[in-house]
Design a protein around this motif. Structure first.
Motif, short mmCIF file in Angstrom:
data_model
loop_
_atom_site.label_atom_id
_atom_site.label_comp_id
_atom_site.label_asym_id
_atom_site.label_seq_id
_atom_site.Cartn_x
_atom_site.Cartn_y
_atom_site.Cartn_z
N LEU A 1 0.83 -1.20 0.00
CA LEU A 1 0.00 0.00 0.00
C LEU A 1 0.87 1.25 0.00
O LEU A 1 0.59 2.21 -0.74
N THR A 2 1.91 1.24 0.82
CA THR A 2 2.81 2.39 0.87
C THR A 2 3.45 2.63 -0.48
O THR A 2 3.55 3.78 -0.94
N LEU B 1 2.25 1.80 -3.44
CA LEU B 1 1.23 2.32 -4.35
C LEU B 1 0.99 3.80 -4.14
O LEU B 1 0.85 4.57 -5.10
N ILE B 2 0.93 4.23 -2.88
CA ILE B 2 0.70 5.63 -2.58
C ILE B 2 1.87 6.49 -3.02
O ILE B 2 1.69 7.59 -3.57
N ASN C 1 1.66 6.91 -6.79
CA ASN C 1 0.51 7.70 -7.27
C ASN C 1 -0.07 8.57 -6.15
O ASN C 1 -1.22 8.39 -5.75
N TRP D 1 -4.18 8.83 -4.86
CA TRP D 1 -4.54 8.39 -3.52
C TRP D 1 -5.04 9.53 -2.66
O TRP D 1 -5.93 9.36 -1.82
N VAL E 1 -8.68 9.99 -3.69
CA VAL E 1 -9.49 8.87 -3.20
C VAL E 1 -9.74 9.01 -1.70
O VAL E 1 -10.88 8.87 -1.21
N LEU E 2 -8.69 9.30 -0.95
CA LEU E 2 -8.82 9.42 0.51
C LEU E 2 -9.64 10.65 0.89
O LEU E 2 -10.45 10.59 1.83
N VAL F 1 -0.92 11.25 3.10
CA VAL F 1 -0.09 10.99 1.93
C VAL F 1 1.28 11.65 2.10
O VAL F 1 2.31 11.05 1.75
#
Length: 304
Positions: A11-12, A14-15, A18, A22, A25-26, A72
């Motif tokens: 996950l880290t 991916l963030i 991008n 993210w 989205v968040l 982020v």
């Protein structure tokens, strides 16, 4: 434990790859989920008797962009990323012309938009007692808890600088305006955007298109203010508070359908102001890039 760490690392990664995606989205997820109680109250599914609790929940949902930016940034840049945003919030020293634009010119355009609506002048109810005191009190309240602070830390604090570097000032402003509009989607299920029980799809079919024009135009105006104040987040928050406060206090003084039940009074003047800024700056919106030798080129930086 090993599996948990593996998914956390994925996950880290991916963030970090991008961050903008993210962030959006968040920001939407946090705001929409926290806004659910407000929707349920309006649709009489639950009841919140305490008005202060209702106001607190409403205020919390506006901090979705700020919380998303914080999350982020901590993953991608560490503590220093959020520190830079805080420094830009404290950047209060910029030209008096920008202060005049924010506090006087924008509300003047909004008032002009109201007065241009059919029958608005004759529907004016007059200024209430102690109007100025109430206006200043509401300004402070909105500044800290009504949207400006929670939203601008995300929109102009995190998203716009990165989008401007990648897409250029105008395209970034237009794209952010679209995202900013749809971040408000949950509001259209309530009376805050002319929705709620008994309204059907009216808010989405009639109000949303006008609201889209209004917010995209505002995004262009905010971009110009952000750039000419050299990245001052205080200026962006102040502009947001000025816009929201004027709308909240002056709009209800006109008992006219066009003024109280549509976004036309503000969408039209903001669109004209945005077009004027685009033409006047040739789409640069006050953006200037410095080369390594310190001279200005007018070119957009390459994204990092």
């Amino acid at each position: 434990m090993i599996e948990t760490d593996k998914y956390k690392n994925r996950l880290t990664t991916l963030i970090i790859r991008n961050p903008l995606v993210w962030f959006f989205v968040l920001a939407c997820a946090i705001s929409w989920i926290s806004f659910v109680p407000i929707i349920l109250v309006e649709w009489k599914i639950i009841e919140i008797a305490d008005s202060s609790l209702y106001a607190a929940i409403f205020s919390v949902h506006t901090f979705g962009p700020a919380l998303a930016a914080y999350f982020v940034l901590r993953l991608t840049e560490g503590k220093s990323g959020w520190t830079k945003i805080r420094e830009r919030v404290r950047k209060v020293r910029f030209g008096w012309r920008q202060y005049l634009f924010i506090m006087i010119l924008v509300p003047a355009f909004m008032l002009a938009g109201i007065l241009l609506m059919p029958g608005s002048i004759t529907s004016f109810q007059g200024l209430p007692q102690h109007f100025l005191v109430r206006y200043l009190f509401l300004f402070v309240l909105i500044f800290f808890g009504g949207g400006p602070l929670g939203e601008e830390l995300g929109w102009r604090g995190f998203a716009y600088p990165r989008m401007q570097t990648r897409y250029g000032p105008l395209k970034a402003a237009l794209l952010l305006g679209i995202v900013w509009t749809f971040w408000h989607l949950a509001d259209f299920f309530t009376s805050s955007q002319k929705g709620g029980p008994g309204t059907g799809l009216f808010a989405f079919t009639h109000q949303l298109p006008v609201f889209l024009v209004q917010v995209v135009a505002l995004s262009v105006i905010f971009a110009w203010v952000y750039n000419v104040t050299k990245g001052s987040l205080f200026a962006a928050i102040l502009l947001h508070a000025s816009y929201d406060t004027f709308g909240s206090t002056v709009q209800p003084l006109f008992q006219n359908h066009w003024v109280t039940s549509t976004d036309f009074p503000f969408a039209i003047p903001m669109m004209l102001l945005a077009v004027a800024l685009i033409i006047g700056t040739k789409g640069r919106l006050g953006f200037e890039k410095k080369r390594n030798d310190g001279s200005k080129t007018g070119m957009v930086e390459e994204s990092r």
